[in-house]
Every structure is written in C-alpha cells, then in structure tokens.
Design a protein around this motif. Structure first.
Motif: not given
Ligand SMILES: Cc1ncc(COP(=O)(O)O)c(C=O)c1O
Length: 370
Positions: A52, A231, A237-238, A240-241, A245-246
């Motif tokens: 990130r 999830r 979910a992927h 949204a992130e 997600l990880n």
C-alpha cells in the motif's frame, strides 16, 4: 534437494515451449531480476516494499490502467487481482454466481472445462454439459446445437483448452450470462468483453508468473455477499477492498504490470493476434504437410493458436524426438501427463524465430526417421 548452482554469465535463453509456467520476454525477466535487488533506485527490492506504500502505487495503477486500455473495458466492468491462479475460480464462479437457481450450463471442450464442471457440480449440485466436442476431427458444436437451460444461472466455456489444443474462434454469442476461462489465451487477441458476465485468467501464460488470477466482471452481476462462504471467496469482498483483502502477491503483480507494458510496446492485442496467427499457421502447415508422420486431430476451425498438441505416427520415436529436440535447444515439448505425445506452446512471448527453429527441427527429424 539442493538449489541449482548459479549459471555462469553470459546467460543463455533456450527455446522454451512449456505450457505454463511459460516463457517470459527476456527484457521482462532482466528488469525483474534487477528490481528484485534495487527497485527503481530505491535501494529496496520490489518483493520487499509495502503493497500500500508509495513505491508500489505505480504498479497498482499500471495494472488497472493498462489492462483497461488493452481490453477496451467498458466502465461497468471491474478488475480483481486474486491469489491462487485459475483453478480457484472453478469453485468461486458457481459459489458467487449460481445463487438464484443453483444450476449452470457447461460447454465441455477439453480437460479444463471438465474440471470446472466437476467442481461446480460438487458445490451447486447441477452443472450440465450442454455441448461437448466431437471425436476426431475434434470440433466445437455451433451454439445453435447447444442444449441451453433457460433457468441456468450462467453458461460457462473455456476459450482455449491448453491440454487439448482446442480454441473458440471467438467468444460465443449466447443470450445468457456468459462466463469464460481465458487462462490459456488471455491477451493473445482482442476479446468481446461485453458478451461476458465474468471472465478469469491465471497469469502464468501471457501475464507473468504463477499463483495470480485476474477476474474481469460486470459489477452489477455480483451479489454483495455470499452467506456461509469465507470472505476470501466472495468476489464482491475483493472488489470492495481494491483486491487488497489481504497482502497481495506483489511480485506476481509486478511481473503482470511489466507484461502489460511489454504487450503495449509490442503493438497491443491486434498486433499480437496477427503474430500469433502466423506462428500457429506455420507450425500446423508443417504437421499437416508431414504425410501423417505428425498428427493433430483438431478441426481447423477450432485449432488452438496457443497450444499445439500432436502425436507421432510411431510413438516409439518419442524418446529420440525429445532428446534430439533438446540437443537442438528446443525444450519443454512434452504433452500433458494425461495425454502424452508432444505439445508446443506458442504464447505471446514465444518469438517467431523460435517457431521457425521448431518447424525446421520437425522437418529434419522426419527426414531422418520417416
Ligand atoms: C485453460 C486453463 N484453465 C485453468 C488452468 C489451471 O491453472 P492454475 O494452475 O493456475 O490453477 C490452466 C492451466 O494450464 C488452463 O490452461
């Protein structure tokens, strides 16, 4: 097992016809090698920077921008980058998309579509074969002959069967939600995205290294949640992130970004499609002109441009074939373990000269052994 000793410089790049993990352009591998040590002059290796953080941000942006541009992606489609290559999607597709009727239609054109169908049947109970390839010459039945179920949640096909050497000439026209496995021919030609609800591809052929999967999906088709499912297995979910997600496989993302840059430099999908056509035509011409010494059983209308499996009329010659090919610098030509024989993979990065060398070898081998 001990690791192989480092090769002495200068390094030699052999001709590599492997089906995947596949040959990568030398420019890409050299850049990766340098950036693993010192990424962009930062003094930090690309595998060691925060996913990130500001150093990695250009990679994330390039993945999205370049893939959107190459695919001419309509805005309603989202891109997801996920762990695990292609096979997880054999299960994730039915889990996420067969929610309403719990029924799905599968077109079985070879090994991978059958694997996907079996996995769907495990999870939702009903995954029907609506069409199957014919016996040799292997032919994909026309859409008009498919026994489609109007109540099925989607129709699934595998655009290119890497084991069997069967490829759809273009995305089928069905007035149903369409799902495609593009693992073995992704970015090898333009694709009609708008015909699809979802398509996915493992990266290890035309998009870099193993373990990464890319999903292109119509956002409106995704349920917000899938109760009872982890999830990590929920596409929404992927989305949204932002595919984080990880911690992502940053090295595979980085190689994919380099590959997208390489594809654009090579002229994009139209240019690669023309080159891929030339390579495949050249190889099939040698097989077809061999008087039966070499044999490929797929009808011309659906022969794969990416993976060319063939047999020798005299199978006892195979050990000599592979040994002599390796002596000529031509490697990883063995057929899939379930089929035997020979298979030459001609993905985007396979140089035309390599195909020329393979063709010359095939003709020479036939002259000596035919
Ligand atoms: C068409 C197709 N689908 C799926 C797969 C499976 O890929 P993975 O090993 O990344 O799960 C392959 C691998 O060769 C393939 O060619």
């Amino acid at each position: 097992m001990t690791a192989p000793a480092p090769s002495p410089r200068p390094r030699r790049r052999a001709r590599n016809f492997g089906p995947g993990p596949a040959y990568l352009p030398t420019d890409v591998v050299e850049r990766l090698a340098a950036d693993l040590v010192d990424y962009g002059g930062s003094g930090l290796g690309v595998a060691e920077v925060a996913h990130r953080g500001p150093l990695f941000a250009p990679v994330v942006e390039a993945l999205e921008e370049r893939l959107r541009r190459l695919l001419a992606l309509p805005p309603r489609y989202a891109i997801l980058w996920m762990h695990g290559g292609a096979s997880p999607h054999f299960g994730l597709v039915p889990l996420n998309l067969a929610r309403r009727h719990r029924r799905a239609d599968y077109v079985v054109t070879g090994h991978w579509s059958e694997r996907a169908r079996e996995e769907a049947a495990r999870l939702i109970g009903e995954a029907r074969v609506v069409a199957r390839v014919s016996n040799p010459p292997v032919t994909i039945p026309p859409v008009s002959a498919w026994a489609l179920d109007p109540g099925a949640d989607y129709v699934y096909y595998t655009d290119n069967e890497s084991v069997d050497g069967v490829e759809f000439p273009e995305a089928p026209r069905v007035e149903r939600p369409l799902v495609a496995d593009l693992t073995a021919n992704f970015l090898s030609r333009p694709v009609e995205i708008a015909r699809h609800m979802l398509l996915f591809a493992g990266a290890q052929k035309n998009l870099g290294i193993t373990g990464l999967g890319v999903v292109v999906v119509d956002r409106d088709a995704l349920p917000e949640d899938v109760p009872g499912v982890p999830r990590a297995d929920v596409y929404a979910a992927h989305l949204a992130e932002g595919s984080m997600l990880n911690t992502p496989n940053t090295v595979a993302w980085y190689v994919a970004a380099l590959m997208l840059e390489w594809i654009e430099k090579e002229g994009g999908l139209e240019a690669l499609a023309a080159r891929n056509r030339r390579k495949a035509d050249r190889l099939y011409a040698v097989l077809d002109g061999s008087g039966g010494f070499y044999r490929n059983d797929v009808a011309a209308s659906c022969r794969s441009r990416m993976n060319v499996p063939f047999t020798l009329a005299e199978p006892a010659l195979l050990p000599d074939f592979f040994r002599e090919a390796a002596d000529a610098g031509l490697h990883q030509l063995d057929g899939h373990r379930s089929r035997g024989g020979v298979r030459a993979s001609l993905y985007n990065a396979q140089p035309e000269e390599a195909v020329g060398e393979l063709c010359a070898f095939l003709e020479e081998f036939r002259r000596r052994h035919g």
